[in-house]
Enzyme design. Structure first.
Site, PDB file in Angstrom:
ATOM      1  N   ALA A 157       2.649  -6.073  48.712  1.00 38.19           N
ATOM      2  CA  ALA A 157       3.404  -6.708  47.591  1.00 38.19           C
ATOM      3  C   ALA A 157       1.949  -7.174  45.793  1.00 38.19           C
ATOM      4  O   ALA A 157       1.364  -6.834  46.645  1.00 38.19           O
ATOM      5  CB  ALA A 157       4.073  -8.189  48.056  1.00 38.19           C
ATOM      6  N   ASN A 158       3.005  -7.818  45.695  1.00 40.35           N
ATOM      7  CA  ASN A 158       2.000  -8.754  44.593  1.00 40.35           C
ATOM      8  C   ASN A 158       2.193  -9.852  44.224  1.00 40.35           C
ATOM      9  O   ASN A 158       3.110  -9.913  44.683  1.00 40.35           O
ATOM     10  CB  ASN A 158       1.271  -7.557  43.423  1.00 40.35           C
ATOM     11  CG  ASN A 158       2.769  -7.487  42.048  1.00 40.35           C
ATOM     12  OD1 ASN A 158       3.624  -8.346  42.104  1.00 40.35           O
ATOM     13  ND2 ASN A 158       2.892  -6.126  42.696  1.00 40.35           N
ATOM     14  N   ARG A 159       1.313 -10.526  42.708  1.00 44.26           N
ATOM     15  CA  ARG A 159       2.728 -11.831  42.927  1.00 44.26           C
ATOM     16  C   ARG A 159       2.824 -12.608  41.570  1.00 44.26           C
ATOM     17  O   ARG A 159       3.038 -13.133  41.259  1.00 44.26           O
ATOM     18  CB  ARG A 159       0.347 -12.480  42.608  1.00 44.26           C
ATOM     19  CG  ARG A 159      -0.417 -12.847  43.876  1.00 44.26           C
ATOM     20  CD  ARG A 159      -1.730 -14.157  43.378  1.00 44.26           C
ATOM     21  NE  ARG A 159      -2.855 -13.404  44.128  1.00 44.26           N
ATOM     22  CZ  ARG A 159      -2.730 -14.717  44.930  1.00 44.26           C
ATOM     23  NH1 ARG A 159      -1.514 -15.142  45.721  1.00 44.26           N
ATOM     24  NH2 ARG A 159      -3.410 -14.231  46.464  1.00 44.26           N
ATOM     25  N   SER A 160       3.487 -10.913  41.445  1.00 42.13           N
ATOM     26  CA  SER A 160       3.827 -10.913  40.557  1.00 42.13           C
ATOM     27  C   SER A 160       5.742 -11.819  40.315  1.00 42.13           C
ATOM     28  O   SER A 160       6.467 -11.908  41.127  1.00 42.13           O
ATOM     29  CB  SER A 160       5.340  -9.558  40.144  1.00 42.13           C
ATOM     30  OG  SER A 160       6.234  -9.850  38.563  1.00 42.13           O
ATOM     31  N   ALA A 165       5.473  -5.695  37.621  1.00 42.54           N
ATOM     32  CA  ALA A 165       4.812  -5.423  37.937  1.00 42.54           C
ATOM     33  C   ALA A 165       4.561  -4.400  39.102  1.00 42.54           C
ATOM     34  O   ALA A 165       4.833  -4.324  40.916  1.00 42.54           O
ATOM     35  CB  ALA A 165       3.715  -6.529  38.632  1.00 42.54           C
TER      36      ALA A 165
END
Ligand code: C5P
Length: 228
Positions: A29-32, A95
């Site tokens: 995952a990512n921090r968006s 993102a």
């Protein structure tokens, strides 16, 4: 759709991160946070557009008056975007993970005391480039985002050309960006709008103000309903 300057138009927005499965319980995952994309969808609906929001996993309420399609992975997001076409305007604020696990394990991977597992990656489809380069059914205005940590304008201009989109909303997501607490997950943003005509530097503002300004810019660029 409702009343307002975008009445009769379909605006498609992507928002949030994507989750790329590794096994049934793990993902990349990512921090968006989805805050900027959701604010854009809300502003488009407020301007009277029919809005489809294709969102990855976020902790945000559905914006008022917007049809929300929830997805997890990049491939699901691309399929949902293609299913939502045609659109007059498409804004790709998500993102999207660049890579996913080359193989998704069907059972939970076990820690068995043996060799460490390796994670082989493969590239995800580029949703923005796929839609911007469509020959048939390309939205009239395709807008991408560029989160950079250095050389923001140069990288964003190159991205606009490479992906084939009309505009790029570029922002500096480095710790030195001047936004307290950072852009990712925060409530404010400082962006530059890159179009064929050049670069507009917008003042720092809340994500909802940036969204309202982008929608106003879209209205100015595409003209009122009567002229279509
Ligand atoms: O190449 P980069 O990820 O920096 O490009 C960012 C822009 O491209 C954003 O508008 C993002 O939503 C879009 N994108 C996409 N699909 C991908 C990667 C990025 O739509 N796989």
């Amino acid at each position: 759709g409702g009343d307002g300057p975008l009445k009769g138009r379909h605006v498609l927005v992507t928002s949030g991160p994507t989750h790329e499965p590794i096994d049934p319980v793990r993902y990349i995952a990512n921090r968006s946070s989805g805050k900027q994309g959701h604010a854009i969808a809300a502003a488009a609906a407020q301007a009277g557009a029919r809005v489809t929001l294709v969102s990855g996993p976020v902790n945000l309420p559905d914006p008022f008056g917007v049809e929300v399609c929830r997805v997890e992975s990049a491939r699901e997001m691309l399929a949902a975007v293609e299913a939502a076409l045609p659109a007059d305007v498409a804004i790709f604020a998500a993102a999207v993970a660049d890579w996913r696990a080359a193989r998704e394990a069907s059972e939970k991977m076990k820690k068995d005391g043996g060799a460490l597992p390796t994670l082989a990656l493969t590239e995800n489809p580029d949703i923005l480039a796929t839609i911007a380069q469509r020959v048939e059914g390309r939205p009239g205005l395709v807008i991408g985002f560029a989160a950079e940590t250095q050389n923001v304008v140069a990288y964003a201009q190159a991205k606009r050309a490479r992906k084939g989109c009309d505009w790029i909303v570029a922002n500096d997501v480095s710790a030195q960006s001047g936004i307290p607490g950072g852009v990712m997950g925060g409530d404010s943003n400082e962006v530059r709008l890159i179009t064929e005509a050049g670069v507009e530097a917008w003042p720092p503002a809340s994500k909802s103000e940036v969204a309202a300004r982008l929608i106003a810019r879209i209205i100015a660029a595409t003209g009122p309903e009567e002229t279509r």
